[in-house]
Scaffold this motif. Structure first.
Motif, short mmCIF file in Angstrom:
data_model
loop_
_atom_site.label_atom_id
_atom_site.label_comp_id
_atom_site.label_asym_id
_atom_site.label_seq_id
_atom_site.Cartn_x
_atom_site.Cartn_y
_atom_site.Cartn_z
N LEU A 125 0.85 -1.21 0.00
CA LEU A 125 0.00 0.00 0.00
C LEU A 125 0.88 1.25 0.00
O LEU A 125 0.64 2.22 0.71
CB LEU A 125 -0.95 0.01 1.21
N ARG A 126 1.91 1.20 -0.84
CA ARG A 126 2.86 2.32 -0.90
C ARG A 126 2.17 3.62 -1.29
O ARG A 126 2.47 4.68 -0.73
CB ARG A 126 3.97 1.99 -1.91
N GLU A 127 1.21 3.54 -2.22
CA GLU A 127 0.52 4.77 -2.67
C GLU A 127 -0.21 5.44 -1.52
O GLU A 127 -0.25 6.67 -1.42
CB GLU A 127 -0.46 4.45 -3.80
N LEU A 128 -0.78 4.64 -0.61
CA LEU A 128 -1.49 5.21 0.54
C LEU A 128 -0.52 5.91 1.47
O LEU A 128 -0.78 7.04 1.92
CB LEU A 128 -2.23 4.10 1.30
N ALA A 129 0.61 5.27 1.76
CA ALA A 129 1.60 5.90 2.64
C ALA A 129 2.16 7.18 2.03
O ALA A 129 2.40 8.17 2.75
CB ALA A 129 2.73 4.91 2.94
N GLU A 130 2.35 7.18 0.72
CA GLU A 130 2.82 8.39 0.05
C GLU A 130 1.76 9.49 0.10
O GLU A 130 2.09 10.68 0.22
CB GLU A 130 3.20 8.07 -1.39
N GLN A 131 0.50 9.09 0.03
CA GLN A 131 -0.59 10.07 0.14
C GLN A 131 -0.61 10.69 1.53
O GLN A 131 -0.79 11.90 1.68
CB GLN A 131 -1.93 9.38 -0.14
N TRP A 132 -0.42 9.87 2.56
CA TRP A 132 -0.34 10.42 3.92
C TRP A 132 0.77 11.46 4.02
O TRP A 132 0.60 12.50 4.65
CB TRP A 132 -0.05 9.31 4.92
N ALA A 133 1.92 11.15 3.42
CA ALA A 133 3.06 12.08 3.50
C ALA A 133 2.73 13.43 2.85
O ALA A 133 3.24 14.46 3.27
CB ALA A 133 4.28 11.45 2.84
N ARG A 134 1.86 13.39 1.84
CA ARG A 134 1.46 14.65 1.19
C ARG A 134 0.40 15.39 2.00
O ARG A 134 0.38 16.62 2.01
CB ARG A 134 0.91 14.37 -0.22
N GLU A 135 -0.48 14.65 2.67
CA GLU A 135 -1.69 15.26 3.21
C GLU A 135 -1.71 15.44 4.73
O GLU A 135 -2.45 16.29 5.23
CB GLU A 135 -2.91 14.42 2.79
N ILE A 136 -0.94 14.64 5.47
CA ILE A 136 -0.98 14.73 6.93
C ILE A 136 0.19 15.59 7.41
O ILE A 136 1.35 15.25 7.18
CB ILE A 136 -0.90 13.33 7.58
N PRO A 137 -0.08 16.71 8.07
CA PRO A 137 1.01 17.57 8.56
C PRO A 137 1.93 16.81 9.52
O PRO A 137 1.46 16.09 10.41
CB PRO A 137 0.26 18.69 9.31
N GLY A 138 3.23 16.93 9.30
CA GLY A 138 4.21 16.31 10.19
C GLY A 138 4.43 14.84 9.96
O GLY A 138 5.15 14.19 10.73
#
Length: 344
Positions: free
Chosen positions: A249-262
């Motif tokens: 689920l690499r795409e999901l983790a990369e999405q978190w990195a873009r969208e979740i502050p910190g």
């Protein structure tokens, strides 16, 4: 006959029956002690025996070694009291407030995410409210009474189906069935929530999340819970796998990195394939943590995955990188083959 057990430093007391495991007695009486597999395989319930003596049932030597026993440690899930006990163990607050239930469920969806990983979604009874903490697990109860444990990848606030991540263990009775015969709408039974691996919210320390393989499942629940609660603690996820396809689920983790502050995501591959054309981090995933963070004294670490990864991280982080022992939370994914006397 019952024996008295006293915990230090809290002073909390409970009774254990003759022949009853100390952990079982504690949980039965609402006393929250750290635990994971409950069958002598993972070592999460290891505690110091201050006074008294115990007899141990079958357990893995990696969970409790002969040297551990000589130094006065006990594995509470398979330790039987021979008299009154004084045990040094931290108490886990919060788990006693949530009822453990036995429920039926229907398989809603089976999604193949990698050659050996399926995401299973379960539909619970319509009138059932299932409470749990982000990071906990359930146990499927098989027809022969055996159990298989899987962490919930769904954050507790989510409505709808319950998500689990299953890795295929060739020869494993349950996962062979899941990967080869199981169909949607099959009915299963489970018990839960279980475990003391969940996000502690009583501190503002930055968080290191450490996953190998499908150990990502409870980490996913923790991240999505923290984002939902708008917690402002920095989080860094180190997800280790052999090859890029195993970061399923690499795409999901990369999405978190873009969208979740910190939030920061660091994938780490131990055996990258030529077709991966991998330019990122390599080696053991817990070593990547200390390369970036040599001083962990002000962090909390949540580690989940293969027992060898969890134990290596625990040992190195505490002994060499200043992590307080009370700030390391873990769920080692033992299989039936890891269990004492276990097959598949």
């Amino acid at each position: 006959m019952a024996y008295n057990v006293t915990l230090v430093p809290s002073g909390r007391e409970f009774q254990v029956e003759d022949g009853e495991a100390v952990l079982s007695a504690a949980l039965r009486q609402g006393v929250g002690l750290p635990y994971g597999c409950k069958n002598g395989g993972c070592g999460s319930c290891k505690a110091k025996l201050v006074e008294g003596s115990v007899e141990h049932g079958a357990h893995s030597s990696s969970a409790l070694s002969k040297d551990d026993e000589t130094r006065g440690f006990a594995l509470l899930c398979c330790a039987h009291a021979k008299g009154d006990l004084v045990i040094e163990s931290r108490e886990v607050k919060g788990i006693g407030d949530i009822p453990v239930k036995r429920l039926p469920c229907r398989v809603n969806a089976l999604e193949r995410r990698a050659d050996d990983v399926i995401i299973m979604r379960l539909q619970l009874p319509a009138n059932e409210r299932f409470q749990y903490l982000a990071g906990q697990y359930i146990e499927f109860i098989l027809k022969d009474g055996k159990r298989r444990s899987y962490s919930m990848a769904t954050a507790p606030h989510e409505e709808g189906s319950l998500e689990l991540h299953l890795r295929h263990m060739p020869g494993g009775v349950f996962t062979d069935h899941v990967f080869h015969q199981m169909k949607e709408r099959e009915i299963l039974r489970f018990e839960g929530p279980l475990g003391t691996f969940f996000l502690r919210e009583d501190t503002d320390k930055p968080i290191v999340l450490l996953a190998s393989g499908t150990g990502f499942a409870p980490i996913k629940a923790i991240v999505e819970h923290a984002a939902h609660k708008e917690l402002e603690r920095p989080m860094t996820l180190y997800w280790g796998a052999r090859q890029l396809k195993d970061i399923y689920l690499r795409e999901l983790a990369e999405q978190w990195a873009r969208e979740i502050p910190g939030f920061t995501f660091v994938p780490v591959l131990s055996e990258a394939a030529p077709e991966d054309q991998w330019q990122g981090r390599t080696g053991f995933v817990h070593r990547a943590v200390v390369e970036d963070l040599p001083d962990l004294s002000n962090y909390e670490v949540y580690a989940c995955g293969a027992p060898v990864m969890v134990e290596s991280a625990r040992r190195d982080f505490i002994a060499h990188h200043h992590l307080p022992e009370a700030a390391f939370f873990a769920d080692a994914f033992t299989t039936e083959a890891d269990n004492p006397g276990g097959g598949q």
